[in-house]
Design a protein around this motif. Structure first.
Motif, PDB file in Angstrom:
ATOM      1  N   GLN A   4      35.473  37.127 -94.871  1.00  0.00           N
ATOM      2  CA  GLN A   4      35.263  35.761 -95.344  1.00  0.00           C
ATOM      3  C   GLN A   4      35.525  34.742 -94.229  1.00  0.00           C
ATOM      4  O   GLN A   4      34.741  33.814 -94.019  1.00  0.00           O
ATOM      5  N   VAL A   5      36.629  34.923 -93.498  1.00  0.00           N
ATOM      6  CA  VAL A   5      36.923  34.035 -92.376  1.00  0.00           C
ATOM      7  C   VAL A   5      35.825  34.150 -91.318  1.00  0.00           C
ATOM      8  O   VAL A   5      35.351  33.144 -90.767  1.00  0.00           O
ATOM      9  N   SER A   6      35.396  35.368 -91.039  1.00  0.00           N
ATOM     10  CA  SER A   6      34.345  35.590 -90.053  1.00  0.00           C
ATOM     11  C   SER A   6      33.040  34.931 -90.484  1.00  0.00           C
ATOM     12  O   SER A   6      32.312  34.358 -89.654  1.00  0.00           O
ATOM     13  N   GLN A   7      32.727  34.993 -91.775  1.00  0.00           N
ATOM     14  CA  GLN A   7      31.513  34.351 -92.282  1.00  0.00           C
ATOM     15  C   GLN A   7      31.564  32.842 -92.073  1.00  0.00           C
ATOM     16  O   GLN A   7      30.602  32.218 -91.623  1.00  0.00           O
ATOM     17  N   GLU A   8      32.702  32.241 -92.367  1.00  0.00           N
ATOM     18  CA  GLU A   8      32.807  30.791 -92.279  1.00  0.00           C
ATOM     19  C   GLU A   8      32.830  30.289 -90.842  1.00  0.00           C
ATOM     20  O   GLU A   8      32.347  29.187 -90.549  1.00  0.00           O
ATOM     21  N   LEU A   9      33.375  31.084 -89.936  1.00  0.00           N
ATOM     22  CA  LEU A   9      33.510  30.630 -88.553  1.00  0.00           C
ATOM     23  C   LEU A   9      32.377  31.063 -87.634  1.00  0.00           C
ATOM     24  O   LEU A   9      32.079  30.373 -86.650  1.00  0.00           O
ATOM     25  N   SER A  10      31.759  32.228 -87.931  1.00  0.00           N
ATOM     26  CA  SER A  10      30.753  32.722 -86.982  1.00  0.00           C
ATOM     27  C   SER A  10      29.586  33.433 -87.661  1.00  0.00           C
ATOM     28  O   SER A  10      28.861  34.164 -86.991  1.00  0.00           O
ATOM     29  N   ALA A  11      29.399  33.217 -88.984  1.00  0.00           N
ATOM     30  CA  ALA A  11      28.350  33.938 -89.717  1.00  0.00           C
ATOM     31  C   ALA A  11      28.501  35.446 -89.548  1.00  0.00           C
ATOM     32  O   ALA A  11      27.537  36.182 -89.447  1.00  0.00           O
ATOM     33  N   ARG A  12      29.775  35.896 -89.496  1.00  0.00           N
ATOM     34  CA  ARG A  12      30.185  37.303 -89.377  1.00  0.00           C
ATOM     35  C   ARG A  12      29.826  37.945 -88.033  1.00  0.00           C
ATOM     36  O   ARG A  12      29.897  39.155 -87.901  1.00  0.00           O
ATOM     37  N   ARG A  13      29.484  37.150 -87.038  1.00  0.00           N
ATOM     38  CA  ARG A  13      29.173  37.735 -85.736  1.00  0.00           C
ATOM     39  C   ARG A  13      30.407  38.326 -85.057  1.00  0.00           C
ATOM     40  O   ARG A  13      30.279  39.215 -84.210  1.00  0.00           O
ATOM     41  N   ASP A  14      31.592  37.804 -85.395  1.00  0.00           N
ATOM     42  CA  ASP A  14      32.797  38.314 -84.745  1.00  0.00           C
ATOM     43  C   ASP A  14      33.591  39.275 -85.626  1.00  0.00           C
ATOM     44  O   ASP A  14      34.738  39.589 -85.322  1.00  0.00           O
ATOM     45  N   LEU A  15      32.967  39.758 -86.708  1.00  0.00           N
ATOM     46  CA  LEU A  15      33.701  40.609 -87.650  1.00  0.00           C
ATOM     47  C   LEU A  15      34.156  41.908 -86.995  1.00  0.00           C
ATOM     48  O   LEU A  15      35.292  42.357 -87.212  1.00  0.00           O
ATOM     49  N   ALA A  16      33.318  42.532 -86.186  1.00  0.00           N
ATOM     50  CA  ALA A  16      33.708  43.784 -85.532  1.00  0.00           C
ATOM     51  C   ALA A  16      34.923  43.563 -84.633  1.00  0.00           C
ATOM     52  O   ALA A  16      35.838  44.403 -84.583  1.00  0.00           O
ATOM     53  N   GLY A  17      34.956  42.449 -83.927  1.00  0.00           N
ATOM     54  CA  GLY A  17      36.102  42.152 -83.084  1.00  0.00           C
ATOM     55  C   GLY A  17      37.371  41.941 -83.885  1.00  0.00           C
ATOM     56  O   GLY A  17      38.468  42.351 -83.467  1.00  0.00           O
ATOM     57  N   ARG A  18      37.244  41.313 -85.044  1.00  0.00           N
ATOM     58  CA  ARG A  18      38.407  41.131 -85.916  1.00  0.00           C
ATOM     59  C   ARG A  18      38.905  42.483 -86.429  1.00  0.00           C
ATOM     60  O   ARG A  18      40.119  42.709 -86.557  1.00  0.00           O
ATOM     61  N   LEU A  19      37.984  43.378 -86.733  1.00  0.00           N
ATOM     62  CA  LEU A  19      38.384  44.718 -87.152  1.00  0.00           C
ATOM     63  C   LEU A  19      39.087  45.460 -86.016  1.00  0.00           C
ATOM     64  O   LEU A  19      40.059  46.190 -86.253  1.00  0.00           O
ATOM     65  N   ASP A  20      38.599  45.272 -84.789  1.00  0.00           N
ATOM     66  CA  ASP A  20      39.271  45.889 -83.640  1.00  0.00           C
ATOM     67  C   ASP A  20      40.731  45.453 -83.578  1.00  0.00           C
ATOM     68  O   ASP A  20      41.639  46.274 -83.372  1.00  0.00           O
TER      69      ASP A  20
END
Length: 214
Positions: free
Chosen positions: A182-198
């Motif tokens: 959800q945070v990734s969607q609001e800040l980067s349209a989920r483009r940084d989700l993989a990095g957050r998972l890392d």
């Protein structure tokens, strides 16, 4: 017994064809609706928008769905139906339970980033009216149950730290994943989700690795 004339289709084959066409049409409506709901949201999307996307008449759409709400509910139901298949596929493709646990989150993250049905469903679950939400399964609990089972199995095989609480750990992973997406969607349209998972797994993975023998 009378023979079927040469060149004529049997009643069974005609029925199968109609059923197949009907299922394909229904899926087309769901796919187009998912795209519209994902991009516009529930309130801003009209039945006319969905009809225009399918290229069919409104009467044809009404043959499958009685309202915009029923289309939206069908979209979310499809997501709930596909999650167990995805989970099972990831788990079965890994011999190591801890590796499977990590992989599930990345596969789910990819679906949130790219799958219109998943993206639309997440948005719809925050925008649908209460009476529509009441027609849907309870969110998150299926995930938690599946991951808790996976953790338990991993502990039994010596692949996951035996000191970890399976239920509590599953709850943390599920809550963290859905919060991150959800945070990734609001800040980067989920483009940084993989990095957050890392970053998440760099913090959590050492706690779940089996203890080294003394």
């Amino acid at each position: 017994m009378a023979e079927t004339p040469v060149g004529a289709s049997s009643p069974v084959r005609r029925a199968r064809g109609r059923a197949s066409d009907s299922a394909a049409t229904r899926q087309l409506i769901i796919d187009i609706a998912a795209r519209e709901f994902s991009e516009r949201g529930y309130m801003a999307t009209s039945l006319n928008d969905i009809v225009a996307g399918t290229g069919m008449t409104k009467g044809a759409l009404y043959w499958h769905f009685e309202s915009k709400e029923s289309v939206a509910v069908a979209v979310v139901h499809q997501m709930f139906e596909t999650w167990p298949v995805m989970l099972r596929g990831v788990i079965d493709s890994h011999d190591d339970a801890l590796s499977a646990l990590v992989a599930v989150t990345y596969v789910a993250g990819e679906q949130f980033a790219r799958d219109p049905v998943v993206r639309a469903s997440k948005r719809l679950m925050s925008e649908l009216p209460p009476d529509a939400l009441a027609k849907l399964p309870q969110p998150y609990v299926g995930w938690q149950h599946a991951l808790a089972q996976l953790i338990t199995q991993g502990q039994q095989r010596g692949q996951i730290n035996a000191a970890a609480d399976p239920v509590g750990t599953a709850q943390v992973i599920v809550a963290s994943f859905f919060g991150m997406q959800q945070v990734s969607q609001e800040l980067s349209a989920r483009r940084d989700l993989a990095g957050r998972l890392d970053s998440f797994w760099a913090l959590v993975l050492p706690q779940l690795q089996p203890a080294s023998p003394a």
